[in-house]
Motif scaffolding. Sequence first.
Motif, mmCIF file in Angstrom:
data_model
loop_
_atom_site.group_PDB
_atom_site.id
_atom_site.type_symbol
_atom_site.label_atom_id
_atom_site.label_comp_id
_atom_site.label_asym_id
_atom_site.label_seq_id
_atom_site.Cartn_x
_atom_site.Cartn_y
_atom_site.Cartn_z
ATOM 1 N N MET A 30 6.613 9.310 -5.781
ATOM 2 C CA MET A 30 6.417 10.699 -5.385
ATOM 3 C C MET A 30 5.195 11.292 -6.064
ATOM 4 N N CYS A 95 13.188 10.256 -3.428
ATOM 5 C CA CYS A 95 12.874 11.283 -2.431
ATOM 6 C C CYS A 95 14.115 12.098 -2.073
ATOM 7 N N HIS A 96 13.931 13.404 -1.945
ATOM 8 C CA HIS A 96 15.052 14.276 -1.591
ATOM 9 C C HIS A 96 15.570 14.029 -0.171
ATOM 10 N N THR A 97 14.833 13.239 0.627
ATOM 11 C CA THR A 97 15.291 12.896 1.981
ATOM 12 C C THR A 97 16.254 11.712 1.968
ATOM 13 N N HIS A 99 15.260 8.595 0.816
ATOM 14 C CA HIS A 99 14.468 7.357 0.761
ATOM 15 C C HIS A 99 14.112 7.032 -0.688
ATOM 16 N N SER A 101 11.185 6.109 -1.852
ATOM 17 C CA SER A 101 9.889 6.716 -2.128
ATOM 18 C C SER A 101 9.647 7.846 -1.132
ATOM 19 N N CYS A 102 8.901 8.836 -1.541
ATOM 20 C CA CYS A 102 8.502 9.914 -0.619
ATOM 21 C C CYS A 102 7.492 9.403 0.405
#
Length: 129
Positions: A30, A95-97, A99, A101-102
């Motif tokens: 990130m 990642c806040h999604t 994943h 990695s972002c």
Amino acid sequence: MDKIIESLKFDDKGLIPVVVQDWKDNVVLMVAYMNKEAVKRTLETKKATFWSRSRQSFWVKGESSGNIQELKEFYYDCDADCILLKVNQIGDAACHTGHRSCFFTKVKSTLDTEIVGERLFDPDKVYRK
């Protein structure tokens, strides 16, 4: 520590960009921002601490998700205007999604992208309001 912080070049908002990389396999996880206090907290606690530009507050990575970033190595570039943190990524994803990695959107052509890597957790379940 003050000598290190004073050698860094923060922008006109008092921030410096930070690239966060997994120290084991060098995957870029990130990019975030720090101010002087976030740098100090990161070096003292060994937990990646950032400044949220949208919330105007500090956040410790993994505080809500449990996906903590434990500081292993701290670098800054030749111009002293960008930081590289090498971290032990504790938990599945940075990642806040959900994943790892972002950086999961790959540009395949000028008109096409591809999502690479799988989602490791459901953000709606992890970040309940």
